[in-house]
Each structure stands twice: as structure tokens, then as C-alpha cells.
Design an enzyme around this catalytic site. Structure first.
Site, PDB file in Angstrom:
ATOM      1  N   GLU A  47      47.026  41.108  50.613  1.00 33.25           N
ATOM      2  CA  GLU A  47      46.909  41.123  49.145  1.00 33.25           C
ATOM      3  C   GLU A  47      47.862  42.189  48.584  1.00 33.25           C
ATOM      4  O   GLU A  47      48.003  43.270  49.179  1.00 33.25           O
ATOM      5  CB  GLU A  47      45.455  41.495  48.805  1.00 33.25           C
ATOM      6  N   ASN A 112      46.076  38.479  40.115  1.00 33.16           N
ATOM      7  CA  ASN A 112      46.195  38.890  41.519  1.00 33.16           C
ATOM      8  C   ASN A 112      46.430  37.587  42.292  1.00 33.16           C
ATOM      9  O   ASN A 112      45.521  36.766  42.427  1.00 33.16           O
ATOM     10  CB  ASN A 112      44.892  39.585  41.939  1.00 33.16           C
ATOM     11  N   LYS A 129      43.329  35.036  42.158  1.00 32.45           N
ATOM     12  CA  LYS A 129      42.010  35.530  42.606  1.00 32.45           C
ATOM     13  C   LYS A 129      40.893  35.183  41.621  1.00 32.45           C
ATOM     14  O   LYS A 129      41.042  35.366  40.405  1.00 32.45           O
ATOM     15  CB  LYS A 129      42.110  37.053  42.781  1.00 32.45           C
ATOM     16  N   GLU A 148      40.481  46.855  39.264  1.00 31.04           N
ATOM     17  CA  GLU A 148      41.054  45.501  39.290  1.00 31.04           C
ATOM     18  C   GLU A 148      40.662  44.703  38.051  1.00 31.04           C
ATOM     19  O   GLU A 148      41.427  43.868  37.578  1.00 31.04           O
ATOM     20  CB  GLU A 148      40.593  44.744  40.537  1.00 31.04           C
ATOM     21  N   CYS A 174      40.956  38.831  49.228  1.00 33.15           N
ATOM     22  CA  CYS A 174      40.106  40.003  49.431  1.00 33.15           C
ATOM     23  C   CYS A 174      38.639  39.779  49.075  1.00 33.15           C
ATOM     24  O   CYS A 174      37.909  39.165  49.829  1.00 33.15           O
ATOM     25  CB  CYS A 174      40.672  41.211  48.692  1.00 33.15           C
ATOM     26  N   ASN A 199      42.763  44.369  50.636  1.00 31.45           N
ATOM     27  CA  ASN A 199      42.859  45.837  50.573  1.00 31.45           C
ATOM     28  C   ASN A 199      41.419  46.323  50.416  1.00 31.45           C
ATOM     29  O   ASN A 199      40.848  46.192  49.320  1.00 31.45           O
ATOM     30  CB  ASN A 199      43.628  46.306  49.333  1.00 31.45           C
TER      31      ASN A 199
HETATM   32  N1  CDT Z   1      40.890  44.294  46.771  1.00 38.16           N
HETATM   33  C1  CDT Z   1      39.573  44.026  46.859  1.00 38.16           C
HETATM   34  O1  CDT Z   1      39.121  42.993  46.395  1.00 38.16           O
HETATM   35  N2  CDT Z   1      38.800  44.959  47.442  1.00 38.16           N
HETATM   36  C2  CDT Z   1      37.382  44.893  47.506  1.00 38.16           C
HETATM   37  C3  CDT Z   1      36.857  46.285  47.544  1.00 38.16           C
HETATM   38  C4  CDT Z   1      35.436  46.380  47.232  1.00 38.16           C
HETATM   39  S1  CDT Z   1      35.043  46.400  45.565  1.00 38.16           S
HETATM   40  C5  CDT Z   1      35.518  47.913  45.002  1.00 38.16           C
HETATM   41  C6  CDT Z   1      36.875  44.147  48.718  1.00 38.16           C
HETATM   42  O2  CDT Z   1      36.055  43.238  48.543  1.00 38.16           O
HETATM   43  O3  CDT Z   1      37.227  44.472  49.840  1.00 38.16           O
END
Ligand code: CDT
Length: 313
Positions: A47, A112, A129, A148, A174, A199
Site C-alpha cells: 500500500e 488510497n 480502498k 487516513e 490494508c 502498512n
Molecule cells: N493502512 C492501514 O489501513 N492500516 C491499518 C492500521 C490500523 S488502524 C489505525 C491496518 O488495518 O493495518
């Protein structure tokens, strides 16, 4: 019958704020070259591959963040990826921040985004996304932001499955991987391989008790989604300590049985691969998870009729 697709998961180590896009693209091309040499037909990147994970900072005026977004794909700086794909006959999937041209109302949109590029260098699919995590406002008490929901709009299109690479390919990004609806929506379109970049910071500010479980939850959700829908899942991290924030690695390739068949062992740029039999999906799609025979959608209406919990008396 067997239908093989050799796929590579190209995990990336950290990308710092000062790293240029050119230097990142060089790293990506090096991973693609390694993937090609090892027989991959498709390589999957994380991502927001091209930059540091910028939603960890807040800016008062969103336009101050414009430089993190791509306004064209390919662009002069990303063209080498497309050239390498075409000349070497290897496809790729790439996550990036997308800033659109103005729409009919003069509005530009921020998504995204992840694309799927065929071995001839053409874009066959674009996914934006759906499940956008984190927060909309600045939250000064956090050690770092996860804004985000400030930086990205919800996908207008939702999930899709594309006929490409000799199979039916889907994408998710993600946080999408934590939601069963993601896999099932694509499962109902016959998906055979889902490509996912992520990420995932190890520190989860709303409940730090979950920090030590990040790796467990990562494989839990993707293994369950693969098995329950009879699909391959390729999960690819941007890992390691980026601008002081430690993020999960553990990129993996998961079979329709739910088994992990390859997993990274570092938090750096690292390629793992698997020779995936897309016909293996049938063993699950035509037995335990024969949707047509065994699903009971008449009892699932709440899933699309309501967003949150409605308590029954
Ligand atoms: N980038 C992304 O979606 N990261 C989320 C982090 C947790 S929510 C702050 C994930 O689901 O891994």
C-alpha cells in the site's frame, strides 16, 4: 487440471520522508528484476508504495499534502515500472495515493489506490480502498497520527474482480483485509487470487493491548478470508521503522486451504514467491464453500441493510 501462476510478494523496507520517488522506483525495479529471474509472472507491492506513510502527519490545509499524491499513472517517475513490465513480460500490482483530475463540479478526489498491470504494461484494474481506518481530525495525544480518513475518500466503486493472469484477480488494501465482507464480496464474483498491500504500525493507539497481536491478527484475517472463499491471498507489507514508527512485516502468500505457503523473515526489501495453482480454489469453492448449495442469503440481509449493531430485545 492445474493452472499455475507464479506470484511474488515484494515486501518493502521503510521509506523515509526524504527518500525521492526515483530512489523508491529503483528499489521496485530491482525487486521486479529479482522476481523475473526467479520465474514470477506477477509481483505485488505494498500500500502507498511510492512514499513514506504520510497519514502519520497532520497538515492544516490538505493541499499542503498534494506532493504525496500521484496525479497520473504512469507518470514520468513511475514509467520505468511499466517499461520493465512490458520489456520483461512481468506484471505488477502497485499501491499509491491518487489525486484525480477535477470532476464535472471542479472537485478533485483523493483515494488510497492499487492498480493491477498486465505483462504487456497495460493497466487492467484499479481498486480504491473501501475500509478507511483511523481518524478525520488531528488527535494530539497520539504518538503519531493515523489520519487516513482525512487524506482519503471512500471508494466510489467498491470491490471488483478482473480476468487477468489466467485467473480471476481481486485487490484489497490494508484495513480491508480485516473485514470478512471484503473477501466474500469478491468470493461471490469467483475470485481466485486477492492482492493486498498494507502498512500496519505495531502501535495501535486506541488499544495498545493489541500491539503484540498485530502479527497474529494479520495472518488470522487473511488465512480465514482465503479459506472461507477458496482463494489465494497475497499480503504485502511496508515494514520496519519508518520515521520512528515501527510497522509489521510478515508478508505472506496464503493458499485456498488457509495455509501460509511463504512468509518474509525480515523487515526490509524482500521477495517471497509461490507457484500458485488457481485450480486449487475449486477444491474449496466446489465442496465446503459451494456458495450456491450451502449459503443462506435470506438470513444475511442485515449485513447490507445496516452499518452498525442493532440490539435485539
Ligand atoms: N493502512 C492501514 O489501513 N492500516 C491499518 C492500521 C490500523 S488502524 C489505525 C491496518 O488495518 O493495518
Amino acid at each position: 487440471m492445474s493452472r499455475f501462476l507464479t506470484v511474488g510478494a515484494a515486501q518493502m523496507g521503510p521509506i523515509q520522508k526524504t527518500d525521492s520517488r526515483e530512489s523508491v522506483v529503483n528499489r521496485l525495479v530491482a525487486l521486479m528484476a529479482q522476481a523475473k529471474a526467479r520465474g514470477c509472472e506477477l509481483v505485488v507491492f505494498p500500500e502507498l508504495t511510492l512514499t513514506t506513510f504520510f497519514p502519520r502527519w497532520f497538515v492544516k490545509d490538505l493541499t499542503e499534502a498534494d506532493h504525496w499524491y500521484e496525479t497520473a499513472m504512469p507518470s514520468p517517475v513511475t514509467q520505468p515500472l511499466f517499461d520493465f513490465a512490458r520489456s520483461m513480460g512481468i506484471g505488477f500490482s502497485l499501491g499509491y495515493a491518487e489525486l484525480t483530475e477535477p470532476d464535472a463540479n471542479g472537485l478533485r478526489h483523493r483515494y488510497n489506490t492499487q492498480i493491477l498491470v498486465e505483462r504487456d504494461g497495460t493497466v487492467v484494474g484499479k481498486y480504491r480502498k473501501v475500509h478507511i481506518p483511523g481518524h478525520e481530525e488531528h488527535e494530539p495525544d497520539r504518538p503519531f497520527q493515523h489520519a487516513e480518513r482525512y487524506y482519503f475518500e471512500l471508494s466510489p466503486e467498491g470491490f471488483h474482480v478482473w480476468k487477468a493472469f489466467g485467473g480471476r484477480m481481486g485487490m484489497m488494501i490494508c484495513n480491508d483485509r480485516r473485514w470478512p465482507e471484503t473477501y466474500r464480496t469478491m468470493g461471490l464474483k469467483g475470485v481466485e487470487m486477492i492482492l493486498c498491500g498494507y502498512n500496519t504500525p505495531l502501535h495501535y493507539a486506541p488499544d495498545p493491548g493489541q500491539n503484540v497481536l498485530q502479527g497474529f491478527h494479520n495472518s488470522l484475517v487473511m488465512q480465514a478470508g482465503a479459506y472461507q472463499n477458496g482463494t489465494w491471498v497475497v499480503g504485502v507489507a511496508k515494514a520496519g521503522v519508518e520515521e520512528g514508527v515501527d510497522s509489521l512485516g510478515q508478508s505472506c502468500i496464503i493458499a485456498p486451504s488457509g495455509q501460509i505457503v511463504a512468509q518474509t523473515i525480515s523487515n526490509d526489501d524482500e521477495l517471497i514467491m509461490a507457484r500458485c495453482d488457481l485450480d486449487w480454489c475449486k477444491k474449496y469453492k466446489e465442496t465446503l464453500f459451494d456458495f450456491d448449495r450451502y449459503r443462506s442469503p435470506e438470513f444475511y440481509t442485515a449485513i447490507t441493510a445496516q452499518r452498525g449493531v442493532v440490539l435485539e430485545d
